[in-house]
Scaffold this motif. Structure first.
Motif, short mmCIF file in Angstrom:
data_model
loop_
_atom_site.label_atom_id
_atom_site.label_comp_id
_atom_site.label_asym_id
_atom_site.label_seq_id
_atom_site.Cartn_x
_atom_site.Cartn_y
_atom_site.Cartn_z
N ASP A 83 0.84 -1.18 0.00
CA ASP A 83 0.00 0.00 0.00
C ASP A 83 0.89 1.25 0.00
OD1 ASP A 83 0.96 0.18 2.61
OD2 ASP A 83 -0.91 -0.53 3.51
N VAL A 84 0.27 2.42 -0.10
CA VAL A 84 1.04 3.66 -0.22
C VAL A 84 1.98 3.88 0.97
CG1 VAL A 84 0.85 6.19 -0.26
CG2 VAL A 84 -0.56 4.81 -1.80
N PRO A 85 1.56 3.67 2.23
CA PRO A 85 2.51 3.87 3.33
C PRO A 85 3.76 3.00 3.21
CG PRO A 85 0.28 3.80 4.18
CD PRO A 85 0.18 3.42 2.73
N GLU A 86 3.60 1.79 2.69
CA GLU A 86 4.78 0.93 2.51
C GLU A 86 5.69 1.46 1.42
OE1 GLU A 86 3.55 -3.58 3.60
OE2 GLU A 86 2.36 -2.68 1.98
N VAL A 87 5.10 2.00 0.36
CA VAL A 87 5.91 2.59 -0.71
C VAL A 87 6.59 3.86 -0.21
CG1 VAL A 87 5.92 3.45 -3.08
CG2 VAL A 87 4.37 1.60 -2.45
N VAL A 88 5.90 4.62 0.63
CA VAL A 88 6.51 5.80 1.23
C VAL A 88 7.74 5.41 2.05
CG1 VAL A 88 6.19 7.60 2.99
CG2 VAL A 88 4.41 7.19 1.26
N GLU A 89 7.62 4.35 2.83
CA GLU A 89 8.76 3.87 3.63
C GLU A 89 9.90 3.43 2.71
OE1 GLU A 89 9.92 0.52 7.03
OE2 GLU A 89 7.88 0.62 6.24
N LEU A 90 9.55 2.75 1.63
CA LEU A 90 10.55 2.31 0.67
C LEU A 90 11.30 3.50 0.10
CD1 LEU A 90 11.61 -0.15 -1.10
CD2 LEU A 90 9.90 0.58 -2.78
N ILE A 114 19.15 8.33 -8.17
CA ILE A 114 18.69 6.95 -8.14
C ILE A 114 17.33 6.89 -8.82
CG2 ILE A 114 18.11 4.94 -6.72
CD1 ILE A 114 19.87 6.08 -4.51
N VAL A 115 17.20 5.99 -9.78
CA VAL A 115 15.96 5.80 -10.53
C VAL A 115 15.33 4.49 -10.05
CG1 VAL A 115 14.94 5.44 -12.81
CG2 VAL A 115 16.82 7.08 -12.51
N ILE A 116 14.24 4.58 -9.29
CA ILE A 116 13.59 3.39 -8.77
C ILE A 116 12.50 2.98 -9.75
CG2 ILE A 116 12.29 2.38 -6.86
CD1 ILE A 116 14.37 5.52 -6.31
N VAL A 117 12.70 1.84 -10.38
CA VAL A 117 11.82 1.36 -11.44
C VAL A 117 10.84 0.36 -10.84
CG1 VAL A 117 11.71 0.21 -13.69
CG2 VAL A 117 13.68 1.66 -13.12
N PHE A 118 9.55 0.67 -10.96
CA PHE A 118 8.51 -0.19 -10.38
C PHE A 118 8.05 -1.18 -11.46
CE2 PHE A 118 8.50 3.75 -7.97
CZ PHE A 118 8.70 3.24 -6.69
N THR A 119 8.69 -2.33 -11.43
CA THR A 119 8.61 -3.26 -12.56
C THR A 119 7.26 -3.95 -12.71
OG1 THR A 119 9.52 -5.05 -11.20
CG2 THR A 119 11.09 -3.67 -12.39
N ASP A 120 6.44 -3.94 -11.64
CA ASP A 120 5.13 -4.60 -11.74
C ASP A 120 3.97 -3.63 -11.56
OD1 ASP A 120 5.47 -4.04 -9.06
OD2 ASP A 120 4.76 -5.98 -8.34
N LEU A 121 4.25 -2.33 -11.68
CA LEU A 121 3.22 -1.31 -11.49
C LEU A 121 2.62 -0.92 -12.84
CD1 LEU A 121 1.77 0.69 -9.57
CD2 LEU A 121 3.64 2.32 -10.06
N PRO A 122 1.33 -1.19 -13.06
CA PRO A 122 0.70 -0.79 -14.32
C PRO A 122 0.71 0.74 -14.46
CG PRO A 122 -0.68 -2.35 -13.12
CD PRO A 122 0.40 -1.92 -12.18
N ALA A 126 0.00 4.22 -11.77
CA ALA A 126 1.21 4.92 -11.35
C ALA A 126 0.89 6.30 -10.75
CB ALA A 126 2.17 5.07 -12.52
N GLN A 127 0.03 7.05 -11.39
CA GLN A 127 -0.24 8.40 -10.90
C GLN A 127 -0.79 8.37 -9.48
OE1 GLN A 127 -2.78 10.85 -13.34
NE2 GLN A 127 -2.72 12.57 -11.91
N GLY A 128 -1.72 7.47 -9.20
CA GLY A 128 -2.29 7.40 -7.86
C GLY A 128 -1.24 7.04 -6.81
N VAL A 129 -0.41 6.06 -7.12
CA VAL A 129 0.65 5.65 -6.18
C VAL A 129 1.64 6.78 -5.98
CG1 VAL A 129 2.57 4.06 -5.79
CG2 VAL A 129 0.40 3.20 -6.70
N PHE A 130 2.09 7.38 -7.08
CA PHE A 130 3.10 8.42 -6.99
C PHE A 130 2.57 9.67 -6.30
CE2 PHE A 130 5.46 6.68 -10.98
CZ PHE A 130 5.89 5.58 -10.23
N ASP A 131 1.30 10.02 -6.55
CA ASP A 131 0.71 11.16 -5.86
C ASP A 131 0.68 10.93 -4.36
OD1 ASP A 131 0.32 12.46 -8.25
OD2 ASP A 131 -1.86 12.21 -8.30
N GLY A 132 0.39 9.68 -3.96
CA GLY A 132 0.38 9.36 -2.54
C GLY A 132 1.75 9.49 -1.91
N VAL A 133 2.76 9.03 -2.61
CA VAL A 133 4.14 9.15 -2.12
C VAL A 133 4.55 10.61 -2.01
CG1 VAL A 133 6.55 8.65 -2.65
CG2 VAL A 133 4.82 6.88 -2.98
N GLN A 134 4.25 11.37 -3.06
CA GLN A 134 4.63 12.79 -3.06
C GLN A 134 3.92 13.55 -1.93
OE1 GLN A 134 7.21 13.55 -4.81
NE2 GLN A 134 6.69 14.05 -6.92
#
Length: 225
Positions: A83-90, A114-122, A126-134
């Motif tokens: 989930d987003v909190p786990e990606v934030v921690e990452l 560093i370019v973190i490539v999310f290899t299994d993220l459709p 992406a926008q929803g996940v990345f917006d949450g991280v940002q």
């Protein structure tokens, strides 16, 4: 946390490492394919000029210097079950990793990325996940450490600074970069009052000089009486 940092360090690969079977032997086939797709995109698009860019030079002016110094790393991550909190921690871990990466000061530090490539993220997620991280990381990371995160994915509608019809942030595989902020970032923040204020606070006198240098190139004084 030490285990996470250790794993992240092991994951870091230079572009040329992707052609070294010894360095990629432990990668899943899908991860390697994704990393190579991003690497090819960097080599054929990011470090090349483009007719629609609106200025001279390469699409990104800093990446050629990073490649020359061997300070641009790719890192594969699978986050489909996080989930987003786990990606934030990452991503917080990658931020700390960048801050500890040499050089940690001096003129060349701006080329560390560093370019973190999310290899299994459709791409459509992406926008929803990345917006949450940002939302969680962007402001405090910049205020406290001068670190920026940049989202790239197919369908990203962000435009080039000098051409609002050109969308250079659409990569073949979703990724976030982590890099040090630079004085010239004001161009990205110009239409966002909050971020422009944050930039001004961090950049201070050097920022004022950068703006002055940019204005000197413009013809705004040509018609002055």
């Amino acid at each position: 946390m030490e285990g996470i940092a250790s794993a992240q360090t092991t994951n870091l690969l230079l572009l040329e490492d992707l052609e070294d079977a010894g360095r990629t032997a432990t990668l899943a086939e899908g991860d390697l394919e994704a990393l190579r797709a991003v690497a090819d995109w960097i080599k054929t698009f990011v470090v090349e000029p483009h007719k629609d860019l609106g200025r001279a030079g390469t699409v990104c002016p800093f990446v050629p210097g990073s490649l020359e110094r061997k300070t641009l790393w790719l890192a594969p991550e699978q986050i489909a079950d996080r989930d987003v909190p786990e990606v934030v921690e990452l991503m917080s871990g990658y931020k700390r990793l960048l801050l500890d990466t040499r050089p940690t000061e001096g003129d060349d530090v701006i080329y560390n990325v560093i370019v973190i490539v999310f290899t299994d993220l459709p791409a459509d997620r992406a926008q929803g996940v990345f917006d949450g991280v940002q939302k969680h990381l962007a402001v405090p990371s910049y205020v406290e450490d001068g670190i920026l995160f940049g989202p790239y994915y197919e369908g990203n509608q962000a435009t080039a600074i000098y051409n609002s019809s050109f969308r250079p942030f659409q990569s073949p595989v979703p990724f976030l970069f982590v890099r040090h902020g630079v004085t010239s970032d004001w161009k990205f923040f110009l239409d966002d009052e909050e971020w422009l204020n944050l930039w001004a606070h961090r950049s201070g006198e050097s920022g004022a000089h950068a703006l002055a240098e940019e204005l000197r190139r413009l013809p705004w004084r040509a018609g002055r009486a």
